[in-house]
Design a protein around this motif. Structure first.
Motif, PDB file in Angstrom:
ATOM      1  N   ALA A   4       0.861  -1.180   0.000  1.00 38.62           N
ATOM      2  CA  ALA A   4       0.000   0.000   0.000  1.00 38.62           C
ATOM      3  C   ALA A   4       0.896   1.228   0.000  1.00 38.62           C
ATOM      4  N   ARG A  11      -4.252   7.847   0.636  1.00 38.68           N
ATOM      5  CA  ARG A  11      -3.643   6.515   0.660  1.00 38.68           C
ATOM      6  C   ARG A  11      -4.096   5.761  -0.577  1.00 38.68           C
ATOM      7  N   THR A  12      -3.358   4.716  -0.930  1.00 36.79           N
ATOM      8  CA  THR A  12      -3.794   3.822  -1.995  1.00 36.79           C
ATOM      9  C   THR A  12      -4.655   2.740  -1.387  1.00 36.79           C
ATOM     10  N   HIS A  13      -5.265   1.960  -2.218  1.00 37.10           N
ATOM     11  CA  HIS A  13      -5.943   0.766  -1.732  1.00 37.10           C
ATOM     12  C   HIS A  13      -4.882  -0.212  -1.256  1.00 37.10           C
ATOM     13  N   LEU A  14      -5.270  -1.106  -0.367  1.00 39.50           N
ATOM     14  CA  LEU A  14      -4.380  -2.176   0.067  1.00 39.50           C
ATOM     15  C   LEU A  14      -4.384  -3.241  -1.016  1.00 39.50           C
ATOM     16  N   THR A  77      -8.132  -5.609   4.437  1.00 39.56           N
ATOM     17  CA  THR A  77      -8.636  -4.533   3.584  1.00 39.56           C
ATOM     18  C   THR A  77      -9.571  -3.610   4.359  1.00 39.56           C
ATOM     19  N   TRP A  80      -7.490  -1.632   6.966  1.00 39.01           N
ATOM     20  CA  TRP A  80      -6.655  -0.645   6.289  1.00 39.01           C
ATOM     21  C   TRP A  80      -7.475   0.607   5.980  1.00 39.01           C
TER      22      TRP A  80
END
Length: 112
Positions: A4, A11-14, A77, A80
């Motif tokens: 990630a 943030r990005t996706h996990l 997910t 996160w």
């Protein structure tokens, strides 16, 4: 294996590699080129390592801990996505201090 990215206010996706392994070429194709390349040059050290512990504690503290790979991926997910953005921002903002410490120690171990 998980990957990630974090930044101030985002943030990005996990990304989870479900089979637990990846080749060098898969890492390049699935992580570096589509995601990391966008942020190259942004930081020299990787602040996300400090978030894996927080994520692990969140997953372990769930009312119904994961019992198989699919529920683990779902829990990772979900947790996160629930990590407070302020926590991510604090980790990113700590990089100035960490880089200064790294320079002072000539690349040696940085105490946390």
């Amino acid at each position: 294996m998980m990957w990630a990215g974090i930044m101030i206010n985002g943030r990005t996706h996990l990304h989870v590699v479900a089979n637990g392994t990846t080749t060098g070429q898969q890492y390049i194709d699935d992580v570096l080129l589509p995601h990391v390349r966008l942020f190259r040059g942004a930081v020299d050290l990787n602040p996300i390592e400090n978030l894996w512990d927080a994520l692990e504690r969140q997953v372990a503290g769930r009312n119904y801990p994961p019992t198989n790979k699919n529920t683990l991926i779902r829990a990772l997910t979900e947790e996160w996505d629930k990590l407070p953005q302020q926590l991510l921002d604090n980790v990113v903002q700590s990089m100035v201090r960490r880089v200064e410490c790294c320079i002072t120690l000539h690349g040696g171990h940085i105490p946390y």
